[in-house]
Scaffold this motif. Structure first.
Motif: not given
Length: 826
Positions: A103, A189, A194, A284
């Motif tokens: 992103e 989430r 994102s 993540y």
């Protein structure tokens, strides 16, 4: 029989009400800390669980290391753009290989005004791998058409003021129009996705073909062809075949061979790149670990650090539990002796104590759930939507039950197996044996070792954060323009000239990379071309004229880059340089290279190491400036040097005239819009950027500080409980001492001295561990405090004061006892 054991266990809990309450509270708090840490990591480590994923789905990770710079990244879940292309070629048995760009904030517009949005470009197969929550459009073919895009409902509301946007157009980066073919709702989430706009990959390829593509990674540029392999442009997904013709283990092995076969090698690049495999739900955590631990190859992983810190608190709780359990057991030696005299077997005593421990564990489990529920709002404040239902999942609940019962039973093992073997005569005389006196002290040392370690670590972190707060531009009207000039199709000199027409703008400069940069380009420098010469790692900055006055960096020796010296400009690749490149270094680099006086560096020759197929490259120092870091992280480097190349300027920095900020900001906006009307500028004062970065570091320090206070409170409560039993056990000794003339003050000092010994020993043990941890933490930053004796002294004072405060009341009570009351039965 069982009813009798339960009645006896309840009687013991009522007999030692205060000690039991302290024991249960401390144990439950420590366990709650671990449960919440593991629950949070489990939440973050199971990304995209709420949306469907294709089976056997993995993503490619990358290890990158620059030997000459002694820096790199490990397990980064992003790759260069060519990795997916060659994976398709080399592994035809893979069911799918799909690329999606990371992103990036792109300017987008639906009319005359542009704004920034988070954009990701993806190949059509991406929608076959993830079941996104489509509200409208074809969930499987939304990216199949050229110049197509999927938009989130929130972005549709922001850009179009409606969600009925199928068939509407959006312009990307002022260059390419794409058609909305799908609208999706919020992705639950945690997720690694994102984007606000998911655009078909052909759009980016068309921009590249036209020469209009934005930089792949402007924060950390790489020279081709390594940018296609080592950059962090794409998330590359792979799906293994269902027939088992290529297993996960086989693919991992073959990925190593793939890197050796495909990635360019040799001295011309100086980079080592290898690839691995990870599950999508780890995206993540792998990103965070790579950013913090991989950059200097220290192996420091955020997840490991979080677990270690939580386990330290648990260690204190367990040591406290075992310590009080031991103290309670010693207090019950006479009871054990009498039970054995009247016929109790050892097996019965063991069963009795283990049952009491299990009952304590059951109560502690309820308290753990209660404390976890009370502490969950603190976790949610950090932006993590961790719910209580996560803790009630069978796996987590089962682990919690086993952990609580294990701690309780192990704590009860001492009285069960050791004291049950005590001879009745010894028990009635009150002798608990050496272990009975020694074990609580060992456990107290363990508690305060962990607490002291955390206190020293917090002191170092807070001192470092205080140092980093000095990296600021408070009160200085220095403005950074966020947009890249290449993306905006702007010429630096033209924009600079237009800006300086304003009387409200003091100066303008430019840089190749963003001026505030936590992952800057590094280079090794030496005072000799000899390969054995000592080298210093330093941050390399390529700047335009007026860089130092614009950023308020003072010249300390020599001269600044000047338009009167045309040879100051360094352009092109190293093999095109006709003379030693002129550089300006900061005072820190001058000291690191061994110059006692800054003037000695002027005119000196430094060398870049051999590389890129070239011999060592000479550089000439023309000036020395004040050390002023423009970021917190330096990949191990703590100094800067500067090249001049105005033509390479991509990011603009403006210093406004003090006191004229509104007019200055208006003039900056006007100048930008006059040259790039369709491209949003984006701006932020340096002070605001650094303040945002500082808040992140402060939150880390606050979290660890909270753990340290937490640990110290648990240790103090444990010491208080132990003091109650130790002082009670020593009443006879105190009575005899007073009978032979000891004063109350002497008795108090004796008891305080005895309780101080384990605290002092604990600080001595914790000191080297905290020193090593502190040094490791400091290597992440460009500015590093010196580790002095102060944090260790403060830890010693704090733990001693806490220990004295909690045992003083018990010591005074014991010291005031009347000898006749204690010795009347002797």
């Amino acid at each position: 029989m069982l009813r009798h054991y339960l009645s006896a266990a309840l009687a013991q809990l009522r007999r030692f009400k205060l000690t039991t309450a302290i024991n249960l509270a401390c144990l439950a708090l420590g366990l709650a800390c671990v449960v919440l840490t593991l629950g949070t990591l489990s939440y973050l480590g199971h990304g995209d669980a709420a949306i469907g994923k294709a089976p056997r789905l993995f993503l490619i990770t990358k290890d990158l290391y620059a030997k000459s710079q002694r820096a790199g990244f490990a397990d980064e879940p992003r790759t260069g753009r060519d990795v997916g292309v060659f994976l398709r070629s080399d592994f035809p048995q893979l069911t799918a290989v799909v690329r999606r760009t990371a992103e990036t904030q792109f300017p987008v517009s639906t009319g005359p005004t542009a704004t920034f949005a988070s954009v990701s470009f993806a190949e059509p197969g991406f929608l076959e791998l993830f079941a996104l929550p489509f509200l409208s459009g074809n969930a499987h073919e939304a990216l199949s058409s050229p110049r197509s895009a999927v938009i989130t409902a929130r972005a549709a509301d922001r850009l179009f003021s409606t969600r009925a946007v199928l068939g509407r157009k959006v312009r990307i980066a002022g260059r390419e129009d794409v058609t909305i073919t799908g609208v999706i709702g919020d992705i639950p989430r945690p997720t690694h996705l994102s984007f606000e706009l998911l655009v078909s990959m052909d759009t980016l390829e068309a921009m590249r073909a036209a020469g209009n593509a934005p930089p792949v990674n402007p924060t950390f540029p790489l020279a081709p062809p390594m940018d296609a392999w080592a950059a962090s442009e794409c998330v590359t997904y792979v799906q293994l075949p269902a027939d088992g013709s290529l297993t996960e283990a086989q693919f991992r092995t073959q990925l190593r061979e793939f890197a050796e076969r495909r990635v360019p090698k040799g001295p011309s690049f100086g980079l080592t790149v290898s690839f691995g495999l990870a599950t999508v739900d780890r995206f993540y955590l792998d990103s965070v670990n790579s950013a913090f631990g991989g950059q200097t190859r220290t192996g420091l992983r955020v997840t490991t650090l979080a677990v270690v810190l939580a386990c330290l608190v648990l260690l204190i709780s367990c040591a406290n539990y075992a310590s009080l359990a031991s103290a309670l057991a010693v207090a019950r030696t006479k009871e054990i002796g009498i039970r054995k005299i009247i016929g109790a077997r050892r097996s019965q005593l063991i069963l009795q104590h283990l049952l009491e421990a299990a009952m304590t564990g059951a109560i502690a489990l309820l308290l753990v759930l209660g404390f976890s529920a009370l502490l969950l709002p603190l976790v949610r404040k950090a932006g993590l939507d961790v719910g209580f239902e996560l803790l009630m999942q069978p796996t987590m609940l089962g682990a919690m039950v086993l952990l609580v019962l294990a701690v309780a039973v192990v704590g009860g093992a001492y009285p069960a197996y050791v004291l049950s073997a005590t001879h009745p005569a010894d028990a009635i005389r009150g002798g608990g044996g050496v272990a009975g006196r020694f074990m609580p002290k060992v456990l107290a040392v363990a508690q305060f070792t962990a607490a002291s370690f955390l206190l020293v670590t917090v002191a170092i972190i807070q001192h470092e954060n205080s140092m980093l707060r000095r990296i600021n531009f408070q009160g200085e009207p220095v403005l950074g323009l966020g947009a890249s000039l290449t993306e905006a199709h702007l010429d630096f000199d033209r924009l600079r000239t237009r800006l300086l027409e304003s009387s409200h703008i003091a100066s303008v400069t430019g840089t190749w990379t963003p001026p505030i940069n936590n992952f800057p380009p590094l280079q090794m420098l030496a005072r000799s071309a000899d390969v054995a010469a000592p080298r210093v790692s330093s941050v390399q900055s390529t700047v335009a004229y007026d860089f130092f006055p614009t950023l308020g960096i003072k010249l300390l020796a020599g001269r600044d880059f000047s338009r009167e010296h045309g040879d100051d400009v360094t352009e092109g690749e190293r093999d095109t340089w006709k003379h030693p490149a002129h550089i300006v270094i900061d005072a820190a680099l001058a000291r690191q290279l061994g110059w006692a006086h800054l003037e000695e560096a002027i005119g000196a020759t430094l060398y870049l190491p051999a590389g890129f197929g070239l011999p060592p490259q000479p550089l000439q120092v023309i000036g020395v400036v004040q050390r002023r870091p423009l970021g917190f992280f330096g990949l191990g480097a703590t100094s800067n040097f500067y090249f001049l190349n105005p033509a390479a300027a991509q990011f603009v920095t403006v210093r406004l005239v003090p006191g004229e900020l509104p007019a200055g900001l208006a003039d900056v906006e006007s100048a930008w819009k006059s040259l790039a009307p369709d491209y949003p500028m984006g701006r932020q004062f340096f002070s605001e950027t650094l303040e945002q970065m500082q808040r992140t570091l402060n939150s880390i320090g606050t979290a660890i500080g909270g753990l340290a206070v937490f640990a110290l409170v648990i240790a103090a409560l444990g010491l208080f409980g132990m003091a109650m039993h130790v002082s009670s056990r020593r009443m006879r000794e105190i009575g005899i001492r007073k009978a032979v003339g000891a004063h109350t003050g002497q008795i108090v000092l004796m008891l305080l001295r005895d309780f101080s010994r384990p605290v002092i020993v604990a600080n001595v043990i914790a000191a080297p561990l905290a020193f090593i941890t502190g040094k490791l933490y400091l290597t992440l930053f460009v500015e590093r405090v010196a580790i002095t004796l102060l944090p260790f002294a403060l830890s010693l004072i704090a733990t001693l004061v806490v220990a004295w405060a909690v045992v003083l009341q018990q010591s005074l009570r014991a010291a005031r006892v009347e000898p006749a009351e204690v010795l009347q039965n002797e």
